[in-house]
Design a protein around this motif. Structure first.
Motif, PDB file in Angstrom:
ATOM      1  N   GLY A  45     -45.171 -37.669  35.229  1.00 38.31           N
ATOM      2  CA  GLY A  45     -44.760 -38.960  35.760  1.00 38.31           C
ATOM      3  C   GLY A  45     -45.508 -40.140  35.179  1.00 38.31           C
ATOM      4  O   GLY A  45     -45.106 -41.288  35.357  1.00 38.31           O
ATOM      5  N   CYS A  46     -46.600 -39.875  34.476  1.00 39.96           N
ATOM      6  CA  CYS A  46     -47.430 -40.936  33.893  1.00 39.96           C
ATOM      7  C   CYS A  46     -46.623 -41.724  32.863  1.00 39.96           C
ATOM      8  O   CYS A  46     -45.968 -41.141  31.991  1.00 39.96           O
ATOM      9  CB  CYS A  46     -48.668 -40.323  33.239  1.00 39.96           C
ATOM     10  N   ILE A  47     -46.675 -43.064  32.966  1.00 38.15           N
ATOM     11  CA  ILE A  47     -45.944 -43.912  32.022  1.00 38.15           C
ATOM     12  C   ILE A  47     -46.861 -44.464  30.925  1.00 38.15           C
ATOM     13  O   ILE A  47     -46.469 -45.332  30.152  1.00 38.15           O
ATOM     14  CB  ILE A  47     -45.214 -45.054  32.743  1.00 38.15           C
ATOM     15  N   ASP A  48     -48.074 -43.955  30.851  1.00 34.10           N
ATOM     16  CA  ASP A  48     -49.004 -44.286  29.764  1.00 34.10           C
ATOM     17  C   ASP A  48     -49.374 -45.766  29.719  1.00 34.10           C
ATOM     18  O   ASP A  48     -49.530 -46.335  28.648  1.00 34.10           O
ATOM     19  CB  ASP A  48     -48.393 -43.837  28.437  1.00 34.10           C
ATOM     20  N   CYS A  49     -49.522 -46.389  30.890  1.00 28.89           N
ATOM     21  CA  CYS A  49     -49.837 -47.822  30.915  1.00 28.89           C
ATOM     22  C   CYS A  49     -51.331 -48.108  30.759  1.00 28.89           C
ATOM     23  O   CYS A  49     -51.710 -49.185  30.333  1.00 28.89           O
ATOM     24  CB  CYS A  49     -49.307 -48.462  32.187  1.00 28.89           C
ATOM     25  N   GLY A  50     -52.184 -47.158  31.170  1.00 25.40           N
ATOM     26  CA  GLY A  50     -53.621 -47.347  31.036  1.00 25.40           C
ATOM     27  C   GLY A  50     -54.279 -48.140  32.151  1.00 25.40           C
ATOM     28  O   GLY A  50     -55.481 -48.403  32.090  1.00 25.40           O
ATOM     29  N   ALA A  51     -53.526 -48.526  33.170  1.00 27.92           N
ATOM     30  CA  ALA A  51     -54.101 -49.312  34.266  1.00 27.92           C
ATOM     31  C   ALA A  51     -55.235 -48.556  34.953  1.00 27.92           C
ATOM     32  O   ALA A  51     -56.252 -49.149  35.317  1.00 27.92           O
ATOM     33  CB  ALA A  51     -53.027 -49.685  35.280  1.00 27.92           C
ATOM     34  N   CYS A  52     -55.090 -47.269  35.118  1.00 32.75           N
ATOM     35  CA  CYS A  52     -56.111 -46.457  35.775  1.00 32.75           C
ATOM     36  C   CYS A  52     -57.394 -46.390  34.949  1.00 32.75           C
ATOM     37  O   CYS A  52     -58.494 -46.508  35.478  1.00 32.75           O
ATOM     38  CB  CYS A  52     -55.583 -45.047  36.047  1.00 32.75           C
ATOM     39  N   ALA A  53     -57.231 -46.211  33.646  1.00 28.28           N
ATOM     40  CA  ALA A  53     -58.396 -46.089  32.761  1.00 28.28           C
ATOM     41  C   ALA A  53     -59.220 -47.364  32.743  1.00 28.28           C
ATOM     42  O   ALA A  53     -60.452 -47.323  32.643  1.00 28.28           O
ATOM     43  CB  ALA A  53     -57.946 -45.724  31.353  1.00 28.28           C
ATOM     44  N   SER A  54     -58.559 -48.485  32.879  1.00 26.34           N
ATOM     45  CA  SER A  54     -59.273 -49.766  32.794  1.00 26.34           C
ATOM     46  C   SER A  54     -60.180 -50.023  33.995  1.00 26.34           C
ATOM     47  O   SER A  54     -61.087 -50.851  33.910  1.00 26.34           O
ATOM     48  CB  SER A  54     -58.287 -50.915  32.621  1.00 26.34           C
ATOM     49  N   VAL A  55     -59.960 -49.334  35.113  1.00 23.29           N
ATOM     50  CA  VAL A  55     -60.793 -49.555  36.299  1.00 23.29           C
ATOM     51  C   VAL A  55     -61.770 -48.419  36.592  1.00 23.29           C
ATOM     52  O   VAL A  55     -62.576 -48.518  37.504  1.00 23.29           O
ATOM     53  CB  VAL A  55     -59.932 -49.819  37.561  1.00 23.29           C
ATOM     54  N   CYS A  56     -61.728 -47.350  35.827  1.00 25.32           N
ATOM     55  CA  CYS A  56     -62.609 -46.208  36.067  1.00 25.32           C
ATOM     56  C   CYS A  56     -64.065 -46.564  35.739  1.00 25.32           C
ATOM     57  O   CYS A  56     -64.376 -46.899  34.593  1.00 25.32           O
ATOM     58  CB  CYS A  56     -62.178 -45.006  35.238  1.00 25.32           C
ATOM     59  N   PRO A  57     -64.952 -46.492  36.733  1.00 22.70           N
ATOM     60  CA  PRO A  57     -66.333 -46.906  36.492  1.00 22.70           C
ATOM     61  C   PRO A  57     -67.145 -45.941  35.628  1.00 22.70           C
ATOM     62  O   PRO A  57     -68.219 -46.293  35.159  1.00 22.70           O
ATOM     63  CB  PRO A  57     -66.927 -47.006  37.908  1.00 22.70           C
ATOM     64  N   VAL A  58     -66.638 -44.723  35.426  1.00 18.78           N
ATOM     65  CA  VAL A  58     -67.389 -43.743  34.633  1.00 18.78           C
ATOM     66  C   VAL A  58     -66.616 -43.295  33.394  1.00 18.78           C
ATOM     67  O   VAL A  58     -66.957 -42.288  32.768  1.00 18.78           O
ATOM     68  CB  VAL A  58     -67.810 -42.527  35.500  1.00 18.78           C
ATOM     69  N   ASP A  59     -65.571 -44.009  33.034  1.00 22.05           N
ATOM     70  CA  ASP A  59     -64.754 -43.704  31.846  1.00 22.05           C
ATOM     71  C   ASP A  59     -64.286 -42.245  31.821  1.00 22.05           C
ATOM     72  O   ASP A  59     -64.331 -41.585  30.783  1.00 22.05           O
ATOM     73  CB  ASP A  59     -65.520 -44.025  30.564  1.00 22.05           C
ATOM     74  N   ALA A  60     -63.808 -41.756  32.958  1.00 19.41           N
ATOM     75  CA  ALA A  60     -63.356 -40.369  33.059  1.00 19.41           C
ATOM     76  C   ALA A  60     -61.877 -40.196  32.741  1.00 19.41           C
ATOM     77  O   ALA A  60     -61.371 -39.092  32.730  1.00 19.41           O
ATOM     78  CB  ALA A  60     -63.642 -39.837  34.461  1.00 19.41           C
ATOM     79  N   ILE A  61     -61.164 -41.284  32.479  1.00 16.81           N
ATOM     80  CA  ILE A  61     -59.723 -41.206  32.241  1.00 16.81           C
ATOM     81  C   ILE A  61     -59.439 -41.496  30.768  1.00 16.81           C
ATOM     82  O   ILE A  61     -59.837 -42.517  30.221  1.00 16.81           O
ATOM     83  CB  ILE A  61     -58.973 -42.202  33.143  1.00 16.81           C
ATOM     84  N   HIS A  62     -58.747 -40.538  30.136  1.00 19.58           N
ATOM     85  CA  HIS A  62     -58.450 -40.625  28.706  1.00 19.58           C
ATOM     86  C   HIS A  62     -57.023 -40.180  28.429  1.00 19.58           C
ATOM     87  O   HIS A  62     -56.432 -39.453  29.210  1.00 19.58           O
ATOM     88  CB  HIS A  62     -59.412 -39.726  27.923  1.00 19.58           C
ATOM     89  N   GLN A  63     -56.511 -40.576  27.277  1.00 17.28           N
ATOM     90  CA  GLN A  63     -55.199 -40.102  26.885  1.00 17.28           C
ATOM     91  C   GLN A  63     -55.285 -38.629  26.503  1.00 17.28           C
ATOM     92  O   GLN A  63     -56.239 -38.202  25.874  1.00 17.28           O
ATOM     93  CB  GLN A  63     -54.656 -40.902  25.704  1.00 17.28           C
ATOM     94  N   ALA A  64     -54.278 -37.874  26.932  1.00 19.89           N
ATOM     95  CA  ALA A  64     -54.249 -36.426  26.660  1.00 19.89           C
ATOM     96  C   ALA A  64     -53.940 -36.174  25.201  1.00 19.89           C
ATOM     97  O   ALA A  64     -53.373 -36.939  24.519  1.00 19.89           O
ATOM     98  CB  ALA A  64     -53.206 -35.764  27.544  1.00 19.89           C
TER      99      ALA A  64
END
Length: 56
Positions: free
Chosen positions: A37-56
């Motif tokens: 369901g991810c639309i690859d917008c990156g909104a989540c990655a921009s707010v992660c305080p520990v940089d735990a979100i990356h593109q697969a």
């Protein structure tokens, strides 16, 4: 290419309200993203305080 949450996640939940398609949910110790369901917008990655979100 969808985003994924890595083991560095501290389960703070900052990413969940940022997702415009509501595909982020608490998992077993870390948050998880439904890659289908991810639309690859990156909104989540921009707010992660520990940089735990990356593109697969």
């Amino acid at each position: 290419m969808a985003f994924v949450i890595k083991d560095a996640c501290i389960s703070c939940g900052a990413c969940q309200p940022e997702c415009p398609v509501d595909v982020i949910a608490p998992g077993d110790g870390i948050y998880v993203i439904d890659e289908n369901g991810c639309i690859d917008c990156g909104a989540c990655a921009s707010v992660c305080p520990v940089d735990a979100i990356h593109q697969a």
